[in-house]
Design a protein around this motif. Structure first.
Motif, short mmCIF file in Angstrom:
data_model
loop_
_atom_site.label_atom_id
_atom_site.label_comp_id
_atom_site.label_asym_id
_atom_site.label_seq_id
_atom_site.Cartn_x
_atom_site.Cartn_y
_atom_site.Cartn_z
N SER A 27 0.83 -1.20 0.00
CA SER A 27 0.00 0.00 0.00
C SER A 27 0.87 1.25 0.00
CB SER A 27 -0.91 0.01 1.22
OG SER A 27 -1.99 -0.84 1.01
N LEU A 28 1.95 1.21 0.79
CA LEU A 28 2.85 2.36 0.84
C LEU A 28 3.43 2.64 -0.54
CD1 LEU A 28 4.97 2.01 4.08
CD2 LEU A 28 3.36 3.79 3.50
N SER A 29 3.84 1.55 -1.25
CA SER A 29 4.43 1.74 -2.58
C SER A 29 3.41 2.36 -3.54
CB SER A 29 4.90 0.42 -3.14
OG SER A 29 5.78 -0.20 -2.27
N PHE A 30 2.16 1.84 -3.48
CA PHE A 30 1.12 2.38 -4.37
C PHE A 30 0.90 3.85 -4.08
CE2 PHE A 30 -0.62 -2.13 -4.41
CZ PHE A 30 0.02 -2.42 -5.58
N LEU A 31 0.80 4.18 -2.78
CA LEU A 31 0.59 5.57 -2.39
C LEU A 31 1.74 6.45 -2.88
CD1 LEU A 31 -0.76 5.72 1.27
CD2 LEU A 31 -1.81 6.60 -0.80
N ASP A 32 2.95 5.92 -2.71
CA ASP A 32 4.14 6.66 -3.13
C ASP A 32 4.08 6.99 -4.61
OD1 ASP A 32 6.21 7.71 -1.75
OD2 ASP A 32 7.62 6.08 -2.18
N ILE A 60 1.52 9.65 -5.31
CA ILE A 60 2.00 10.99 -4.92
C ILE A 60 3.01 11.51 -5.94
CG2 ILE A 60 3.32 12.23 -3.19
CD1 ILE A 60 1.97 10.39 -1.10
N ARG A 61 3.89 10.61 -6.36
CA ARG A 61 4.87 10.99 -7.40
C ARG A 61 4.16 11.46 -8.66
NH1 ARG A 61 10.13 9.09 -5.96
NH2 ARG A 61 9.68 7.52 -4.39
N GLY A 62 3.13 10.68 -9.05
CA GLY A 62 2.39 11.00 -10.27
C GLY A 62 1.73 12.36 -10.16
N LEU A 63 1.07 12.59 -9.01
CA LEU A 63 0.39 13.87 -8.80
C LEU A 63 1.39 15.01 -8.82
CD1 LEU A 63 -2.21 13.04 -6.04
CD2 LEU A 63 -2.66 13.70 -8.39
N ARG A 64 2.54 14.78 -8.18
CA ARG A 64 3.55 15.84 -8.10
C ARG A 64 4.08 16.16 -9.50
NH1 ARG A 64 8.01 15.08 -3.68
NH2 ARG A 64 6.37 15.81 -2.29
N MET A 65 4.27 15.09 -10.28
CA MET A 65 4.73 15.26 -11.67
C MET A 65 3.72 16.10 -12.44
SD MET A 65 6.97 14.15 -13.98
CE MET A 65 7.49 12.46 -14.22
#
Lengths: 141, 133
Positions: free
Chosen positions: B114-119, B122-127
């Motif tokens: 779950s942490l990896s998916f969330l990560d 978040i990366r995608g949104l930040r991008m």
């Protein structure tokens, strides 16, 4: 946060097991103590473990929540001490007998192994939850 | 299509809540591995997820002592069950250290997944927000 409570639980297990290791060490150290009277001789000690139910009578939201462990008492073994005929012994009674402890070395070794395994398991649990928490903290970085 | 941040994060947050609840119980089982008469407990992961789901939605407030909450109480906690032991023990303890360790490894992996998916989210949104700069 649930993961924080794991530290309390694993910590309680570690302290309980270290009490057990302590009594084992004390029993092994006294494995060959002698005395002139049956009531004076060292008796094997063993801790009594009990589950600590989390927050008894507290917040109903934590009902069914996890529980730690504590040592409620350290009891002395009721086995009779071993009577050995040693007339030359300085502590021998008028009949030439000395009393040695009722410590069973094999029992103590088994206790020691069991305590150290459970201790290791607790450390493993603690490490796992610490890793999870640290990873949660670095989320999105 | 508008992006609902809640929809993006909520499933993983629920999994993590359920996983940390289960971890807590499993840690307690291992802690009590040598306690006489202790009965090992666990939760049904599916039920825990559903309970976490209910907790995140609107639920009835229990404002008087007579009010009854349903199973799980809508308070985000699943019902706790006792394990059925594989083999009897002399001291009445039903903890199987191997099973508990395996379950802890499994739960930790779920949590990390779950942490990896969330990560990644978040990366995608930040991008998307920064345009890759």
């Amino acid at each position: 946060m649930d993961l924080f409570r794991i530290f309390d639980i694993a910590g309680s297990a570690m302290s309980a097991q270290s009490v057990r290791l302590n009594t084992t060490a004390s029993n092994l150290a006294n494995a060959s103590s002698t005395a002139g009277k049956a009531e004076d001789v060292y008796r094997a000690r063993n801790p009594v473990f009990q589950t600590v139910m989390a927050r008894e009578g507290g917040d109903p939201a934590s009902e069914g929540a996890a529980a730690g462990v504590r040592v409620v008492d350290v009891v002395e073994s009721q086995l009779p001490p071993v009577r050995v005929y040693q007339p030359g012994h300085p502590e021998a009674d008028p009949d030439g007998y000395v009393y040695t402890t009722n410590v069973n070395v094999v029992d103590e070794m088994v206790n020691m192994i069991s305590a150290s395994r459970t201790y290791q398991n607790s450390i493993e649990v603690m490490n796992t939850s610490k890793e999870l928490m640290l990873r949660t903290l670095t989320l999105g970085q | 299509m508008p992006l609902d941040i809640n929809q993006v994060f909520a499933p993983h947050v629920r999994t993590m809540t359920a996983a940390s609840q289960r971890m807590e119980l499993l840690a307690a089982n291992l802690a009590n591995a040598d306690t006489p008469n202790y009965k090992a407990r666990d939760i049904d992961f599916r039920a825990a997820l559903q309970a976490a789901d209910q907790a995140s939605s609107v639920s009835m407030a229990a404002t008087a002592p007579g009010h009854i909450q349903g199973a799980g109480g809508g308070r985000g906690r699943a019902d706790v069950f006792y394990r059925v032991p594989d083999q009897p023990t002399l001291d009445g303890n039903t903890v199987d250290a191997q099973k508990e360790s395996a379950a802890i490894a499994e739960t930790a992996t779920r949590y990390q997944a779950s942490l990896s998916f969330l990560d990644q989210r978040i990366r995608g949104l930040r991008m998307a927000i920064t345009g890759g700069r």
